[in-house]
Design a protein around this motif. Structure first.
Motif, PDB file in Angstrom:
ATOM      1  N   SER A 119       0.876  -1.164   0.000  1.00  0.00           N
ATOM      2  CA  SER A 119       0.000   0.000   0.000  1.00  0.00           C
ATOM      3  C   SER A 119       0.910   1.209   0.000  1.00  0.00           C
ATOM      4  N   SER A 120       0.456   2.251  -0.619  1.00  0.00           N
ATOM      5  CA  SER A 120       1.347   3.376  -0.810  1.00  0.00           C
ATOM      6  C   SER A 120       0.558   4.669  -0.851  1.00  0.00           C
ATOM      7  N   THR A 121       1.103   5.687  -0.248  1.00  0.00           N
ATOM      8  CA  THR A 121       0.504   7.003  -0.319  1.00  0.00           C
ATOM      9  C   THR A 121       1.532   7.926  -0.938  1.00  0.00           C
ATOM     10  N   PRO A 122       1.200   8.574  -2.037  1.00  0.00           N
ATOM     11  CA  PRO A 122       2.179   9.443  -2.675  1.00  0.00           C
ATOM     12  C   PRO A 122       2.696  10.495  -1.706  1.00  0.00           C
ATOM     13  N   GLY A 123       3.995  10.647  -1.669  1.00  0.00           N
ATOM     14  CA  GLY A 123       4.600  11.660  -0.805  1.00  0.00           C
ATOM     15  C   GLY A 123       4.814  11.202   0.613  1.00  0.00           C
ATOM     16  N   GLU A 124       4.165  10.113   1.004  1.00  0.00           N
ATOM     17  CA  GLU A 124       4.303   9.693   2.403  1.00  0.00           C
ATOM     18  C   GLU A 124       5.009   8.356   2.573  1.00  0.00           C
ATOM     19  N   GLY A 125       5.094   7.616   1.497  1.00  0.00           N
ATOM     20  CA  GLY A 125       5.820   6.363   1.598  1.00  0.00           C
ATOM     21  C   GLY A 125       4.992   5.153   1.236  1.00  0.00           C
ATOM     22  N   SER A 126       5.624   4.016   1.294  1.00  0.00           N
ATOM     23  CA  SER A 126       4.951   2.770   0.942  1.00  0.00           C
ATOM     24  C   SER A 126       5.101   1.756   2.071  1.00  0.00           C
ATOM     25  N   VAL A 127       4.173   0.835   2.109  1.00  0.00           N
ATOM     26  CA  VAL A 127       4.255  -0.250   3.081  1.00  0.00           C
ATOM     27  C   VAL A 127       4.173  -1.568   2.327  1.00  0.00           C
ATOM     28  N   PHE A 128       5.160  -2.416   2.527  1.00  0.00           N
ATOM     29  CA  PHE A 128       5.106  -3.774   2.009  1.00  0.00           C
ATOM     30  C   PHE A 128       4.826  -4.674   3.188  1.00  0.00           C
ATOM     31  N   SER A 129       3.747  -5.430   3.136  1.00  0.00           N
ATOM     32  CA  SER A 129       3.541  -6.364   4.237  1.00  0.00           C
ATOM     33  C   SER A 129       3.569  -7.797   3.735  1.00  0.00           C
ATOM     34  N   ILE A 130       4.279  -8.600   4.488  1.00  0.00           N
ATOM     35  CA  ILE A 130       4.364 -10.020   4.191  1.00  0.00           C
ATOM     36  C   ILE A 130       3.564 -10.738   5.263  1.00  0.00           C
ATOM     37  N   ILE A 131       2.571 -11.480   4.841  1.00  0.00           N
ATOM     38  CA  ILE A 131       1.771 -12.212   5.827  1.00  0.00           C
ATOM     39  C   ILE A 131       2.030 -13.700   5.644  1.00  0.00           C
ATOM     40  N   LEU A 132       2.449 -14.312   6.724  1.00  0.00           N
ATOM     41  CA  LEU A 132       2.830 -15.723   6.647  1.00  0.00           C
ATOM     42  C   LEU A 132       2.051 -16.541   7.656  1.00  0.00           C
ATOM     43  N   PRO A 133       1.789 -17.805   7.333  1.00  0.00           N
ATOM     44  CA  PRO A 133       1.166 -18.663   8.334  1.00  0.00           C
ATOM     45  C   PRO A 133       2.161 -18.922   9.458  1.00  0.00           C
ATOM     46  N   LEU A 134       1.637 -19.084  10.648  1.00  0.00           N
ATOM     47  CA  LEU A 134       2.505 -19.240  11.820  1.00  0.00           C
ATOM     48  C   LEU A 134       3.289 -20.541  11.744  1.00  0.00           C
ATOM     49  N   THR A 135       2.619 -21.588  11.391  1.00  0.00           N
ATOM     50  CA  THR A 135       3.313 -22.861  11.270  1.00  0.00           C
ATOM     51  C   THR A 135       3.194 -23.333   9.843  1.00  0.00           C
ATOM     52  N   LEU A 136       4.121 -24.177   9.486  1.00  0.00           N
ATOM     53  CA  LEU A 136       4.099 -24.664   8.121  1.00  0.00           C
ATOM     54  C   LEU A 136       3.490 -26.052   8.052  1.00  0.00           C
TER      55      LEU A 136
END
Lengths: 728, 155
Positions: A557-574
């Motif tokens: 997600s990104s807001t022009p002029g304010e920066g971007s956020v990359f989020s990685i969502i992972l399952p707790l256990t495999l």
């Protein structure tokens, strides 16, 4: 044989390098505690010592320079300024490179090596002091037993039980008895604190004992006797005619711990300072009590002795609670075998349950109770086994700090990494396989996200770009976020590049989110000029694939002029997860519980048509799009009218809600995840498979991809193109 | 030398023959891990016609292919009478649906004839030779071609 010792050395090196990085980071944050400096010094010194023992000359030489500079810092001969800290950071990075080179073979960057040596040399003054350098046996470092005295010694022990000690049912008599087993013991009761009969309080402890023990046993043997009442009594053990030996022992210990003899004064003074949290990081748990008691011994006066005694106690406690806990190195294979076995156990449980349900017996209550117990035990075992594999993300995050440093140096930008939630525990495999994607995201954040200092200043931001790396547990999954305060994504440019590269048609109507997701298309690179940093031809699709392989997903997600956020969502256990067993067009499937917000049985009143083929479910006044799982998986033609079945309200990562229509809900249970990798490639809408109690395989659905697949044909096309590209 | 080699070959050429869509096929016995009775499999969404689904083989998830559809013949309507031949390709177990298993035949390698040229490119790839057995033609399956080309499509 040497090989295995060498392996141990490199394993320890990794821990030491981590400790060093942690220490340096703390110093950079403005930590003034001498103990922090000592911790870093000790780490470098230990690496040097070990490297010396194995004849790794490059490593020794560099570590020596590094250490010399640090020693001056420690003795306050050098002022820690910004420039020096940056140099120390680079030196620490290089040291870690050298260790890697020594381990895997290969050559470190010689030019870089020389530059750093020269830079460090500037800080080393002419009269370089000869440091005490003792090649030490790795592993024997923390073992205080060689200090055991052979000759008889007299110990004066003062013992005052606190009232808590009696609460826990401990009895001084038995302690004294145990002591008398060690040697000749004389006991004197000190009842001076005993108040008058009227003033006496019930249960309060007033008595103390003074014991004199003549024994050939070591002090630690005496301490062992009091082990169980530690913290429940005031205890001081002092010995006569032993000071000298103690001092020797102390020197030996200090040497073993990489403290130069000059350090001794320091070490002795230490216990009198309040224990600081930083000591948590020091790899020196064992000697603390000994040092502390030595300090107590040297106090002739009675009153200060008591004070010292207390610090000794406190110190002992901190050492006990905060020092590195004893650990066990186990081959990963063994743990994995255990995990597989637990998986089978859980499948076995559901098979048993199924068999019992099929039995022609009327009263199965007793069996079911036992079965429930079985289930809980299996769950305990499973959680325990998974905990073995769980590790804090801290080492990973520390490595990332280096990535940001290097990336900023290469791009001429200034960026600083702030890490949050370092103690979040994640499966070891996940940590290992996250390193690459995270590196990539962080490099991108510095290269493309953070602006040059002058641009930042013009935009009214601080000159130093800030990148926040956060790890947190969020309802059954792990969320790792990289947030920069840079310019944000240039959507116009991204769109244009995608058109230029033929990834999307020129007239494609894409919303912001869809444009952002174009970044993940294979072969997409926004760098107009190929920078030597992130524009290496590998795009963000690598990140997406790596995370996808772990069963997770990436969002931007990104807001022009304010920066971007990359989020990685992972399952707790495999390996295992909680799932809801549902039936879809006659097939049994599993939906991850974590994705489900709510379940409800629908009726016709709740269904509203929107346009030709859109249907919405009204839930307490709000309308949520309905997605028929069966038709989205191609198991039923989409023209089929919506069944008034059961709806699972799911929330996608970007907050959109959707009601998944299924035919029925059967059960909620733990399922063992069986990867479909290598079995049939990528199946849209399905994340993995599992084996149910009847031995049949059920698909584990991926609500996210089902929702995206059905909600927007454009996105679906993109997804499919991506999948195809991944496949080839 | 030659004699030796021949003797060795004669000793080891045992094939399991089975029928797929009425035609006789065979696989070398060493390629086969086990033969199981057909049981309904779990369907994979969006799977091509020749991928029937996945099956639980003692805790492992293995894919099941319909050989008939794979060879471009009509799809097998799988029933209890059919069999799943479990083979191992690159150490991965894979199940192949066949109509029925016929017999074990022992063949002198010299009796294996090359596949005559026919129009169908697909068939040519999947058949590595033919044998005449009791005046009937038995086709030897090129397992790697059957599986690997499959994998290329799905992965």
């Amino acid at each position: 044989m040497t090989g295995s010792i060498l392996d141990t050395f490199f394993e320890e090196c990794e821990e030491l390098l981590e400790a060093m990085d942690a220490g340096l980071a703390a110093i950079e944050e403005g930590d003034q505690d001498p103990e922090t400096v000592n911790a870093v010094f000790r780490a470098v010194h230990s690496i040097k010592g070990g490297a010396g023992a194995f004849g790794l000359d490059d490593l020794v030489a560099f570590a020596h320079n590094f250490e010399t500079v640090f020693d001056d810092v420690r003795s306050n001969k050098l002022e820690l300024d910004e420039k020096l800290i940056q140099l120390l950071f680079r030196a620490s990075d290089h040291l870690s490179d050298l260790v890697t080179c020594a381990r895997d073979g290969g050559e470190a960057d010689q030019a870089h090596h020389d530059v750093l040596i020269a830079a460090l040399g500037e800080y080393i003054d002419g009269e370089e002091e000869e440091l005490v350098f003792e090649p030490m046996g790795v592993g024997a470092t923390f073992d205080p037993t060689p200090l055991a005295e052979v000759q008889e010694a007299r110990y004066d022990i003062r013992f005052h039980p606190l009232k808590e000690m009696f609460d826990t049912g401990n009895e001084p008599y038995f302690l004294f008895q145990a002591l008398s087993d060690l040697g000749a013991l004389s006991v004197r009761l000190d009842d001076s604190e005993l108040p008058g009969f009227e003033a006496m309080e019930d249960g309060e402890s007033y008595l103390s004992w003074e014991l004199t023990l003549v024994t050939s046993e070591s002090r630690s043997a005496i301490e062992a006797v009091f082990e169980f009442v530690e913290g429940l009594c005031e205890l001081s053990i002092s010995s006569e005619g032993e000071e000298e030996d103690d001092a020797d022992a102390l020197a030996a210990l200090n040497a073993a711990f990489g403290l130069a003899p000059a350090e001794e004064e320091n070490a002795l003074a230490l216990p009198l300072e309040p224990p600081t949290p930083e000591t948590d990081e020091t790899p020196a748990p064992a000697p603390a009590p000994v040092e502390a008691e030595a300090a107590a011994d040297m106090e002739p006066d009675a009153e200060p002795e008591k004070a010292a005694e207390k610090t000794a106690e406190a110190k002992k406690e901190t050492a006990k609670s905060s020092g590195p806990k004893p650990t066990l190195r186990v081959e990963l294979d063994r743990v994995d075998r255990l995990i597989n076995a637990v998986g089978e156990l859980i499948i076995n449980h559901s098979m048993l349950a199924q068999q019992i349900a099929n039995l022609d017996v009327t009263d199965t209550r007793d069996v079911e109770t036992e079965l429930e117990g079985f289930k809980n035990l299996a769950r305990d075992i499973q959680e325990g086994v998974m905990a073995i594999r769980a590790q804090p993300v801290k080492p990973l995050f520390q490595r990332m700090a280096r990535i940001v440093r290097e990336a900023s140096a290469a791009t001429g930008k200034t960026a600083k990494l702030i890490t949050i939630g370092e103690t979040t525990e994640v499966d070891k495999t996940v940590i290992e396989r996250l390193a690459d994607p995270l590196t990539h995201i962080l490099r991108n954040a510095v290269d493309h996200g953070i602006e040059k200092p002058d641009v930042r200043a013009a935009a009214g931001k601080g000159k130093v770009g800030e990148i926040r790396l956060t790890a947190a547990h969020r309802s059954g999954s792990v969320c790792i976020e990289v947030k920069d305060d840079g310019a944000g994504l240039n959507r116009k440019k991204i769109r244009q590049i995608a058109i230029d590269k033929g990834l999307i048609p020129e007239n494609a109507e894409l919303n912001d989110g869809e444009i952002d997701n174009l970044l993940f298309l294979p072969g997409f690179s926004t760098a107009t000029e190929i920078s030597n940093l992130s524009g290496r031809g590998v795009g963000m699709d690598v990140v997406k694939n790596a995370v996808g392989a772990l069963g997770g997903r990436v969002n931007i997600s990104s807001t022009p002029g304010e920066g971007s956020v990359f989020s990685i969502i992972l399952p707790l256990t495999l390996a295992v997860m909680d799932g809801m067993v549902v039936s879809v067009a006659g097939h049994t499937m599993v939906v991850p519980i974590t994705a489900i917000v709510e379940t409800m049985r629908g009726n016709d009143d709740m269904i509203n048509n929107l346009g030709a083929d859109g249907t919405l479910l009204s839930i307490r006044g709000s309308f949520v799009p309905i997605c028929d799982v069966a038709s989205s998986l191609g198991l039923r033609s989409s023209s089929h009218s919506e069944p008034a079945g059961v709806y699972l309200l799911v929330e996608t990562e970007n907050g959109d809600r959707c009601a998944l229509a299924v035919d029925d809900i059967h059960d909620q249970r733990q399922v063992v995840i069986k990867s479909l990798d290598g079995v049939c490639g990528n199946v849209p809408g399905v994340s993995a498979a599992t084996i149910l109690g009847d031995g049949k395989i059920a698909m584990i659905l991926d609500p996210e991809s089902i929702v995206t697949a059905s909600s927007s044909a454009a996105v679906f096309d993109t997804e499919r193109r991506m999948n195809n590209a991944i496949a080839s | 030398m030659q004699l030796q080699a021949e003797a060795k070959h004669v000793e080891h050429s045992e094939f399991v023959s089975f029928t797929v869509a009425g035609q006789a096929f065979c696989l070398q016995i060493t390629q086969i891990r086990e033969i199981r009775r057909w049981q309904p499999v779990t369907v994979l969404p969006h799977a091509p016609a020749d991928v029937l689904g996945v099956m639980n083989l003692r805790g492992a998830v293995i894919p099941i292919y319909d050989l008939s559809a794979r060879f471009g013949l009509e799809q097998t309507a799988a029933s209890e009478r059919n069999v799943v031949i479990v083979v191992s390709v690159n150490d991965k177990p894979v199940g192949l649906l066949a109509e029925a298993v016929s017999e074990i035949i022992s063949i002198d390698p010299d009796d294996i004839q090359e596949t005559p040229q026919v129009d169908s490119r697909n068939t040519m790839d999947f058949i590595q030779g033919i044998i005449s057995q009791n005046d009937e033609m038995v086709r030897i399956i090129n397992l790697n071609a059957v599986i690997s080309s499959r994998e290329q499509v799905t992965q």
